[in-house]
Design a protein around this motif. Structure first.
Motif, PDB file in Angstrom:
ATOM      1  N   VAL A  24       0.533  -1.527  -0.176  1.00 19.50           N
ATOM      2  CA  VAL A  24      -0.306  -0.091   0.203  1.00 19.50           C
ATOM      3  C   VAL A  24       1.115   1.220  -0.586  1.00 19.50           C
ATOM      4  O   VAL A  24       0.554   2.656  -0.878  1.00 19.50           O
ATOM      5  CB  VAL A  24      -1.040  -0.331   1.132  1.00 19.50           C
ATOM      6  CG1 VAL A  24      -1.650   1.119   1.650  1.00 19.50           C
ATOM      7  CG2 VAL A  24      -2.584  -0.690   0.989  1.00 19.50           C
ATOM      8  N   GLU A  25       2.113   1.386   1.070  1.00 21.32           N
ATOM      9  CA  GLU A  25       3.219   2.326   0.989  1.00 21.32           C
ATOM     10  C   GLU A  25       3.379   2.528   0.063  1.00 21.32           C
ATOM     11  O   GLU A  25       4.709   3.767  -0.651  1.00 21.32           O
ATOM     12  CB  GLU A  25       3.206   2.930   2.159  1.00 21.32           C
ATOM     13  CG  GLU A  25       1.790   3.224   3.437  1.00 21.32           C
ATOM     14  CD  GLU A  25       2.259   3.109   4.985  1.00 21.32           C
ATOM     15  OE1 GLU A  25       3.561   3.564   4.510  1.00 21.32           O
ATOM     16  OE2 GLU A  25       1.057   3.124   5.667  1.00 21.32           O
ATOM     17  N   GLU A  26       4.800   1.475  -0.748  1.00 21.98           N
ATOM     18  CA  GLU A  26       6.005   1.658  -1.051  1.00 21.98           C
ATOM     19  C   GLU A  26       5.390   1.137  -2.951  1.00 21.98           C
ATOM     20  O   GLU A  26       6.798   1.715  -3.450  1.00 21.98           O
ATOM     21  CB  GLU A  26       6.761   0.586  -0.593  1.00 21.98           C
ATOM     22  CG  GLU A  26       7.231   1.184   0.721  1.00 21.98           C
ATOM     23  CD  GLU A  26       8.203  -0.052   1.378  1.00 21.98           C
ATOM     24  OE1 GLU A  26       9.265   0.066   0.446  1.00 21.98           O
ATOM     25  OE2 GLU A  26       8.706  -0.485   2.793  1.00 21.98           O
ATOM     26  N   THR A  27       4.064   0.739  -3.123  1.00 22.30           N
ATOM     27  CA  THR A  27       4.686   0.692  -4.259  1.00 22.30           C
ATOM     28  C   THR A  27       3.100   2.297  -5.575  1.00 22.30           C
ATOM     29  O   THR A  27       2.934   2.689  -4.988  1.00 22.30           O
ATOM     30  CB  THR A  27       3.031  -0.267  -4.761  1.00 22.30           C
ATOM     31  OG1 THR A  27       2.135  -0.164  -4.502  1.00 22.30           O
ATOM     32  CG2 THR A  27       4.403  -1.684  -4.426  1.00 22.30           C
ATOM     33  N   ARG A  28       3.807   2.183  -6.185  1.00 21.84           N
ATOM     34  CA  ARG A  28       3.443   3.028  -7.519  1.00 21.84           C
ATOM     35  C   ARG A  28       2.012   3.587  -6.919  1.00 21.84           C
ATOM     36  O   ARG A  28       0.746   4.772  -6.264  1.00 21.84           O
ATOM     37  CB  ARG A  28       3.682   3.280  -8.929  1.00 21.84           C
ATOM     38  CG  ARG A  28       3.096   4.418  -9.343  1.00 21.84           C
ATOM     39  CD  ARG A  28       3.672   3.854 -10.781  1.00 21.84           C
ATOM     40  NE  ARG A  28       2.437   3.582 -11.894  1.00 21.84           N
ATOM     41  CZ  ARG A  28       2.024   3.998 -12.354  1.00 21.84           C
ATOM     42  NH1 ARG A  28       1.888   5.699 -12.289  1.00 21.84           N
ATOM     43  NH2 ARG A  28       0.926   3.726 -12.279  1.00 21.84           N
ATOM     44  N   LEU A  29       0.897   2.588  -7.527  1.00 20.30           N
ATOM     45  CA  LEU A  29      -0.532   2.550  -7.103  1.00 20.30           C
ATOM     46  C   LEU A  29      -1.259   2.447  -6.304  1.00 20.30           C
ATOM     47  O   LEU A  29      -2.242   2.474  -5.511  1.00 20.30           O
ATOM     48  CB  LEU A  29      -1.310   2.017  -8.520  1.00 20.30           C
ATOM     49  CG  LEU A  29      -0.994   2.219  -9.690  1.00 20.30           C
ATOM     50  CD1 LEU A  29      -1.735   1.373 -10.813  1.00 20.30           C
ATOM     51  CD2 LEU A  29      -1.556   3.411  -9.833  1.00 20.30           C
ATOM     52  N   GLY A  30      -0.494   1.608  -4.989  1.00 19.80           N
ATOM     53  CA  GLY A  30      -0.442   1.261  -3.793  1.00 19.80           C
ATOM     54  C   GLY A  30      -2.580   0.045  -3.387  1.00 19.80           C
ATOM     55  O   GLY A  30      -2.638   0.709  -2.711  1.00 19.80           O
TER      56      GLY A  30
END
Ligand code: BGC
Length: 768
Positions: free
Chosen positions: A115-121
């Motif tokens: 959720v916090e570290e990927t581009r689209l969460g």
């Protein structure tokens, strides 16, 4: 480190995008109409489309990639090898799901990365084999099926979902709905037995139990009907082996429980390891695209079985991993469980034009849809609240439900000499057998979430009743107990303890012998060529019986066993399967008559392994009967009877039931009404599973000699009667022909009613 803002940004953009979506002249989004028509939620569909439009090809393929838990998320992050690569993929948004990560704390930590570290969460969907419970375990599914009690089965799935959901899991790889007729196959423990009608009812109950009415609630989880298809028909009973089936068996026997699961709204399906008629199921577009997503309109997603995409190479169907990924994606396998081949090859395959991007979009859309339905976008952490976990796991409510299920799953196979129920006072009882004191084996084979040693043993259950004197002697232990999930069980041959068991038996009024199978003799990869009790237990049984014939055999096992000697000699036999966390309490309550056994076998017990596959709903053949005594030219064995040891639907009670007044009325086009009166003629109150079978006497494709088409659980006080009525309609009277088309043909039918498949109360009717 990127922040949660990222997720919020992506999500907001998706919603904004959908707000400006195409509208037609009714003012509604064009997609809204289509979605409603297909029973989908238009709001979710809009959100899915919007999110999809923001995703790169790699991110979409990422949603189609599932990894097993690879490191302790709350510990140090992995820095090398395969683990580091998976971790990198996770952070890039190239992982849509993980399995085998459990516990609110671990799941929260993992979800945070997505959720916090990927581009689209995009949140992960977290899968686990909650097959018959998570930490608090119900009976193995074959045992649950023996209850024929759909309410209890649904309740068992419901509490399993509740407990798993409190520990971060939002997707179970269950129910397994594979029909099987082969007791050698280790996985019969995980299904509902041999019958498609009973199997379909149970599939429905279990899907409804897991998913409830609201998938977004934090006590329900997505179900997965598996293994699609024909995994339960492996040649020679060997797990993972070839299935070769005609259309009639496929459509009339294998597919109905899957169809029922889909009709009940199962959000996911798992394909299977086996090939079916020459095509590995994972790469079979006839099964996945034509039948499931086409004919049945399934709108959830299909996950592969573990590594099954890669296994198409060993099948001799795909020459390498790239070809395997292409075949699976084109065939409609939406998510790759642990082959790593989608993430490695799909992007290039799309660029090469070997896989249409529309297929990738379709798979991603299906996966996102289920994530939305689960409420993961609203609150990715809703399934992983540590306080909720502490309150729910192992709660009294869950223990009560699994105890109830366990009592109802027990089947009384024999009861002579009035040994059962046991009197509550004044008896000297010898309890013999390693399984009596085992607190792990009752948890069954699929106990991944449960802690070893957490079942109530038979001995503990008996000790809760204080009026009798109990002497426990283990006798020779037939297996090495502590065995890893992936390792083969080793059998002991030492007879140490045999004499002690015999002398305990001599001094007892009654002997309870806990024998059968260790849980790790059953389950995945655990097929057996022999289905008798192992020689050491057999020797123990015979030696004890010779010392004291008042023996009650308490069987625990995960498959039908060929127990001929026991059936001939032992006066009382109780089938208790692997009964779960509350095992000992449930068995003791039945032994003492506080619960009158009501279970009926969901699978035929053979006399010998050579009869397998043996099942009640077989065809007649052209030579079903012995023309004259001793003549050989008819369908039989020269060294074994044709009849089973215990038939499908069989099970006794401490009371007795009588059936009479079978009537057929209301006969019309594709319909008839059947009624029968059942009376409790014994001294105890009890429950009877009233079963209705039909035979379509002549048909354009031959039909089985009997087919279950209705059942009802009837509780009756001693002396009481009830008239039970069944409606037969085109749903029960028809069948699939050799083109897979459902037809109902006019003509004569036989109807049979009673307390097992061998009932002979019968009548006839004809429909036009
Ligand atoms: C089994 C599946 C199971 C999966 C994940 C496979 O080996 O066949 O039934 O869901 O593993 O654990």
């Amino acid at each position: 480190m990127k922040t949660r803002l990222n997720y919020v940004w992506g999500y907001a953009l998706a919603v904004l995008f959908c707000a400006c979506g195409n509208t037609n002249d009714t003012g509604k989004s064009a997609d809204t109409n289509v979605a409603s028509q297909q029973g989908l939620n238009p709001d979710i569909e809009r959100k899915v489309d919007s999110l999809l439009s923001l995703m790169t090809l790699e991110e979409k393929i990422g949603q189609m990639n599932q990894y097993t838990g690879f490191w302790e998320v709350t510990g140090p992050t992995p820095s090398e090898g395969n683990q580091a690569l998976k971790y990198e993929h996770l952070k890039k948004g190239w992982v849509g799901s993980m399995l085998n990560v459990t516990g609110a704390k671990e799941v929260t930590a993992l979800q945070k990365i997505a959720v916090e570290e990927t581009r689209l969460g995009i949140p992960l969907i977290i899968g686990f084999d909650v097959v018959h419970g998570y930490k608090t375990v119900s009976p193995i599914p074959l045992g649950e099926a023996a209850s024929w009690d759909l309410e209890a089965i649904q309740r068992s799935a419901e509490v399993a979902a509740k407990e798993a959901a409190a520990s971060g899991i939002n997707w179970t790889f269950a129910p397994m709905v594979d029909i099987s007729r082969d007791a050698r196959w280790g996985r019969v423990m995980e299904g509902a037995g041999e019958d498609p009608f009973l199997g379909s009812k149970i599939a429905t109950a279990r899907v409804q139990g897991f998913q409830g009415n609201d998938l977004s609630s934090n006590s329900t989880i997505a179900a997965c009907a598996k293994h699609f298809a024909a995994y339960g028909f492996p040649e020679s009973g060997k797990d993972y082996n070839t299935a070769d089936l005609g259309t009639s068996t496929l459509y009339n026997v294998v597919l109905p429980p899957f169809k029922a699961a889909n009709d009940a709204g199962a959000r996911t399906f798992m394909n299977s390891f086996n090939e079916l008629n020459g095509i590995p199921a994972t790469g079979d577009s006839f099964l996945q695209r034509q039948i499931l997503k086409g004919d049945w309109n399934f709108n959830g997603f299909v996950v592969s079985d573990w590594g099954s995409i890669g296994e198409m190479i060993a099948h001799g169907y795909a020459k390498d991993g790239k070809v395997a990924a292409k075949i699976a994606a084109n065939a409609g396998s939406d998510m790759d469980m642990e082959s790593h081949l989608y993430v490695e090859h799909l992007s290039q395959l799309v660029k090469d034009g070997a896989v249409k991007e529309a297929y990738i979009d379709d798979a991603t859309r299906r996966i996102l849809r289920v994530k939305y339905e689960l409420g993961l976008f609203e609150d990715p952490y809703k399934y992983s609240n540590e306080t909720n976990e502490a309150n729910v796991v192992g709660s009294t409510e869950i223990q009560e439900a699994v105890l109830d299920m366990a009592k109802k799953s027990i089947v009384l196979l024999k009861n002579e000499k009035q040994l059962l129920p046991l009197q509550k006072e004044g008896l000297n009882i010898a309890v013999i057998g390693a399984l009596a004191n085992d607190k792990t084996s009752p948890l069954g084979n699929w106990r991944l979430g449960a802690k070893n040693g957490t079942a109530v043993s038979l001995l503990e259950g008996l000790q809760a009743y204080e009026g009798n004197t109990i002497t426990y002697v283990q006798g020779p232990n037939f297996v090495e107990n502590d065995i890893a999930f992936s390792r083969q069980l080793e059998f002991n041959t030492s007879k140490k303890g045999l004499e002690e068991a015999v002398s305990a038996a001599k001094n007892a009024d009654v002997v309870l012998m806990a024998l059968g199978e260790h849980a790790m003799q059953t389950g995945e990869g655990r097929s057996q060529a022999n289905i008798e009790m192992d020689p050491l237990q057999q020797e123990l049984l015979e030696a004890v019986y010779n010392a004291n014939s008042n023996v009650v055999l308490v069987l625990s096992n995960g498959r039908p066993l060929a127990i001929n000697w026991a059936n001939e000699n032992i006066p009382a036999i109780l089938e208790t399967w692997h009964l779960g966390t509350q095992s000992g309490n449930a068995i003791a309550q039945v032994l003492y008559g506080d619960y009158n056994p009501s279970g009926k076998l969901p699978m035929t017990f053979p006399r010998s392994v050579g009869q397998v596959p043996i099942y009640y709903n077989h065809k007649s053949s052209g030579r079903p009967n012995e023309p004259s005594p001793g003549e050989v030219f008819w369908s039989h064995y020269t060294d074994e009877s044709n009849t089973p040891l215990y038939p499908f639907g069989y099970g006794l009670s401490y009371t007795s039931f009588e059936y009479n007044n079978l009537q057929v009325s209301n006969i019309g086009k594709n319909r008839a009404t059947i009624s029968v009166t059942v009376t409790n003629t014994g001294a105890y109150s009890g429950k009877e599973v009233v079963q209705l079978y039909i035979q379509d006497i002549f048909a354009s494709v031959t039909r089985p000699v009997k087919e279950l088409k209705g059942f009802e659980m009837v509780p009756l006080e001693s002396g009481a009667s009830k008239t039970v009525t069944f409606s037969l309609t085109e749903k029960e009277l028809g069948f699939y022909d050799n083109q897979g088309k459902y037809i109902v043909e006019p003509g004569g039918f036989k109807v049979f009613v009673g307390g097992s498949s061998t009932t002979d109360l019968e009548s006839k009717f004809t429909i036009n």
